[in-house]
Design a protein around this motif. Structure first.
Motif, PDB file in Angstrom:
ATOM      1  N   LYS A  90      28.696  15.258  76.358  1.00  0.00           N
ATOM      2  CA  LYS A  90      27.816  16.249  75.740  1.00  0.00           C
ATOM      3  C   LYS A  90      27.656  15.943  74.255  1.00  0.00           C
ATOM      4  O   LYS A  90      28.537  15.364  73.638  1.00  0.00           O
ATOM      5  CB  LYS A  90      28.384  17.665  75.883  1.00  0.00           C
ATOM      6  N   ILE A  91      26.529  16.364  73.694  1.00  0.00           N
ATOM      7  CA  ILE A  91      26.289  16.224  72.259  1.00  0.00           C
ATOM      8  C   ILE A  91      26.176  17.610  71.664  1.00  0.00           C
ATOM      9  O   ILE A  91      25.411  18.440  72.154  1.00  0.00           O
ATOM     10  CB  ILE A  91      24.992  15.430  71.999  1.00  0.00           C
ATOM     11  N   SER A  92      26.913  17.855  70.607  1.00  0.00           N
ATOM     12  CA  SER A  92      26.875  19.147  69.940  1.00  0.00           C
ATOM     13  C   SER A  92      25.812  19.125  68.846  1.00  0.00           C
ATOM     14  O   SER A  92      25.874  18.312  67.926  1.00  0.00           O
ATOM     15  CB  SER A  92      28.237  19.455  69.321  1.00  0.00           C
ATOM     16  N   ALA A  93      24.844  20.027  68.938  1.00  0.00           N
ATOM     17  CA  ALA A  93      23.795  20.113  67.918  1.00  0.00           C
ATOM     18  C   ALA A  93      24.361  20.625  66.602  1.00  0.00           C
ATOM     19  O   ALA A  93      23.747  20.438  65.550  1.00  0.00           O
ATOM     20  CB  ALA A  93      22.676  21.021  68.400  1.00  0.00           C
ATOM     21  N   ASP A  94      25.533  21.238  66.624  1.00  0.00           N
ATOM     22  CA  ASP A  94      26.153  21.775  65.416  1.00  0.00           C
ATOM     23  C   ASP A  94      26.935  20.720  64.643  1.00  0.00           C
ATOM     24  O   ASP A  94      27.267  20.928  63.484  1.00  0.00           O
ATOM     25  CB  ASP A  94      27.101  22.924  65.767  1.00  0.00           C
ATOM     26  N   ASP A  95      27.231  19.607  65.269  1.00  0.00           N
ATOM     27  CA  ASP A  95      28.026  18.565  64.636  1.00  0.00           C
ATOM     28  C   ASP A  95      27.095  17.514  64.028  1.00  0.00           C
ATOM     29  O   ASP A  95      26.490  16.714  64.737  1.00  0.00           O
ATOM     30  CB  ASP A  95      28.954  17.931  65.672  1.00  0.00           C
ATOM     31  N   GLU A  96      26.984  17.513  62.693  1.00  0.00           N
ATOM     32  CA  GLU A  96      26.072  16.599  61.990  1.00  0.00           C
ATOM     33  C   GLU A  96      26.351  15.138  62.339  1.00  0.00           C
ATOM     34  O   GLU A  96      25.422  14.355  62.526  1.00  0.00           O
ATOM     35  CB  GLU A  96      26.206  16.774  60.471  1.00  0.00           C
ATOM     36  N   TYR A  97      27.640  14.774  62.390  1.00  0.00           N
ATOM     37  CA  TYR A  97      27.985  13.386  62.672  1.00  0.00           C
ATOM     38  C   TYR A  97      27.465  12.958  64.049  1.00  0.00           C
ATOM     39  O   TYR A  97      26.876  11.887  64.182  1.00  0.00           O
ATOM     40  CB  TYR A  97      29.504  13.178  62.594  1.00  0.00           C
ATOM     41  N   GLU A  98      27.671  13.791  65.049  1.00  0.00           N
ATOM     42  CA  GLU A  98      27.220  13.456  66.405  1.00  0.00           C
ATOM     43  C   GLU A  98      25.706  13.311  66.474  1.00  0.00           C
ATOM     44  O   GLU A  98      25.185  12.388  67.086  1.00  0.00           O
ATOM     45  CB  GLU A  98      27.669  14.527  67.399  1.00  0.00           C
ATOM     46  N   VAL A  99      25.006  14.250  65.833  1.00  0.00           N
ATOM     47  CA  VAL A  99      23.540  14.217  65.840  1.00  0.00           C
ATOM     48  C   VAL A  99      23.043  12.965  65.131  1.00  0.00           C
ATOM     49  O   VAL A  99      22.176  12.250  65.642  1.00  0.00           O
ATOM     50  CB  VAL A  99      22.963  15.491  65.183  1.00  0.00           C
ATOM     51  N   ASN A 100      23.596  12.673  63.955  1.00  0.00           N
ATOM     52  CA  ASN A 100      23.169  11.491  63.205  1.00  0.00           C
ATOM     53  C   ASN A 100      23.489  10.199  63.946  1.00  0.00           C
ATOM     54  O   ASN A 100      22.688   9.262  63.954  1.00  0.00           O
ATOM     55  CB  ASN A 100      23.809  11.474  61.821  1.00  0.00           C
ATOM     56  N   TYR A 101      24.647  10.136  64.570  1.00  0.00           N
ATOM     57  CA  TYR A 101      25.034   8.941  65.316  1.00  0.00           C
ATOM     58  C   TYR A 101      24.107   8.715  66.511  1.00  0.00           C
ATOM     59  O   TYR A 101      23.639   7.601  66.748  1.00  0.00           O
ATOM     60  CB  TYR A 101      26.488   9.058  65.782  1.00  0.00           C
ATOM     61  N   PHE A 102      23.805   9.785  67.238  1.00  0.00           N
ATOM     62  CA  PHE A 102      22.902   9.671  68.385  1.00  0.00           C
ATOM     63  C   PHE A 102      21.508   9.262  67.920  1.00  0.00           C
ATOM     64  O   PHE A 102      20.855   8.436  68.550  1.00  0.00           O
ATOM     65  CB  PHE A 102      22.848  10.984  69.167  1.00  0.00           C
ATOM     66  N   ALA A 103      21.060   9.836  66.807  1.00  0.00           N
ATOM     67  CA  ALA A 103      19.744   9.491  66.255  1.00  0.00           C
ATOM     68  C   ALA A 103      19.696   8.011  65.878  1.00  0.00           C
ATOM     69  O   ALA A 103      18.719   7.311  66.186  1.00  0.00           O
ATOM     70  CB  ALA A 103      19.443  10.356  65.036  1.00  0.00           C
ATOM     71  N   LEU A 104      20.731   7.518  65.245  1.00  0.00           N
ATOM     72  CA  LEU A 104      20.797   6.114  64.841  1.00  0.00           C
ATOM     73  C   LEU A 104      20.811   5.197  66.059  1.00  0.00           C
ATOM     74  O   LEU A 104      20.118   4.172  66.088  1.00  0.00           O
ATOM     75  CB  LEU A 104      22.044   5.889  63.986  1.00  0.00           C
ATOM     76  N   GLN A 105      21.570   5.561  67.069  1.00  0.00           N
ATOM     77  CA  GLN A 105      21.656   4.761  68.295  1.00  0.00           C
ATOM     78  C   GLN A 105      20.307   4.639  68.988  1.00  0.00           C
ATOM     79  O   GLN A 105      20.002   3.604  69.573  1.00  0.00           O
ATOM     80  CB  GLN A 105      22.612   5.405  69.294  1.00  0.00           C
ATOM     81  N   ASN A 106      19.512   5.714  68.944  1.00  0.00           N
ATOM     82  CA  ASN A 106      18.265   5.758  69.705  1.00  0.00           C
ATOM     83  C   ASN A 106      17.022   5.612  68.845  1.00  0.00           C
ATOM     84  O   ASN A 106      15.910   5.809  69.330  1.00  0.00           O
ATOM     85  CB  ASN A 106      18.214   7.064  70.505  1.00  0.00           C
ATOM     86  N   ASN A 107      17.222   5.306  67.567  1.00  0.00           N
ATOM     87  CA  ASN A 107      16.120   5.054  66.639  1.00  0.00           C
ATOM     88  C   ASN A 107      15.153   6.240  66.552  1.00  0.00           C
ATOM     89  O   ASN A 107      13.935   6.065  66.634  1.00  0.00           O
ATOM     90  CB  ASN A 107      15.388   3.762  67.010  1.00  0.00           C
ATOM     91  N   ILE A 108      15.712   7.445  66.440  1.00  0.00           N
ATOM     92  CA  ILE A 108      14.926   8.656  66.268  1.00  0.00           C
ATOM     93  C   ILE A 108      15.530   9.448  65.110  1.00  0.00           C
ATOM     94  O   ILE A 108      16.599   9.104  64.608  1.00  0.00           O
ATOM     95  CB  ILE A 108      14.867   9.524  67.552  1.00  0.00           C
ATOM     96  N   THR A 109      14.866  10.500  64.691  1.00  0.00           N
ATOM     97  CA  THR A 109      15.376  11.302  63.584  1.00  0.00           C
ATOM     98  C   THR A 109      16.342  12.369  64.098  1.00  0.00           C
ATOM     99  O   THR A 109      16.272  12.765  65.268  1.00  0.00           O
ATOM    100  CB  THR A 109      14.222  12.004  62.835  1.00  0.00           C
ATOM    101  N   PRO A 110      17.226  12.858  63.227  1.00  0.00           N
ATOM    102  CA  PRO A 110      18.125  13.941  63.632  1.00  0.00           C
ATOM    103  C   PRO A 110      17.363  15.189  64.098  1.00  0.00           C
ATOM    104  O   PRO A 110      17.798  15.877  65.019  1.00  0.00           O
ATOM    105  CB  PRO A 110      18.947  14.227  62.372  1.00  0.00           C
ATOM    106  N   GLU A 111      16.229  15.474  63.480  1.00  0.00           N
ATOM    107  CA  GLU A 111      15.438  16.634  63.907  1.00  0.00           C
ATOM    108  C   GLU A 111      14.908  16.428  65.327  1.00  0.00           C
ATOM    109  O   GLU A 111      14.856  17.363  66.127  1.00  0.00           O
ATOM    110  CB  GLU A 111      14.287  16.894  62.941  1.00  0.00           C
TER     111      GLU A 111
END
Length: 62
Positions: free
Chosen positions: A15-36
């Motif tokens: 699962k990915i927590s939308a409240d955890d900045e690190y998780e959101v940023n890491y997932f965004a970086l992995q998938n070449n999309i923005t955190p928003e």
């Protein structure tokens, strides 16, 4: 020596927590999309990592 099986955390790695900045940023970086975009995908599809990865791949390239 074996790992201590009594010392486990309660995080669910699938699962990915939308409240955890690190998780959101890491997932965004992995998938070449923005955190928003990650947060929008979580709102739309839930927080299952596999589902979000498929949804991120379906987004138009930027």
């Amino acid at each position: 020596m074996a790992d201590d099986k009594t010392k486990r955390d309660f995080r669910d790695r699938s699962k990915i927590s939308a409240d955890d900045e690190y998780e959101v940023n890491y997932f965004a970086l992995q998938n070449n999309i923005t955190p928003e975009q990650v947060r929008e995908l979580i709102r739309k599809h839930g927080n299952d990592r596999a589902t979000l990865t498929d949804a991120a791949k379906a987004l138009p390239a930027q």
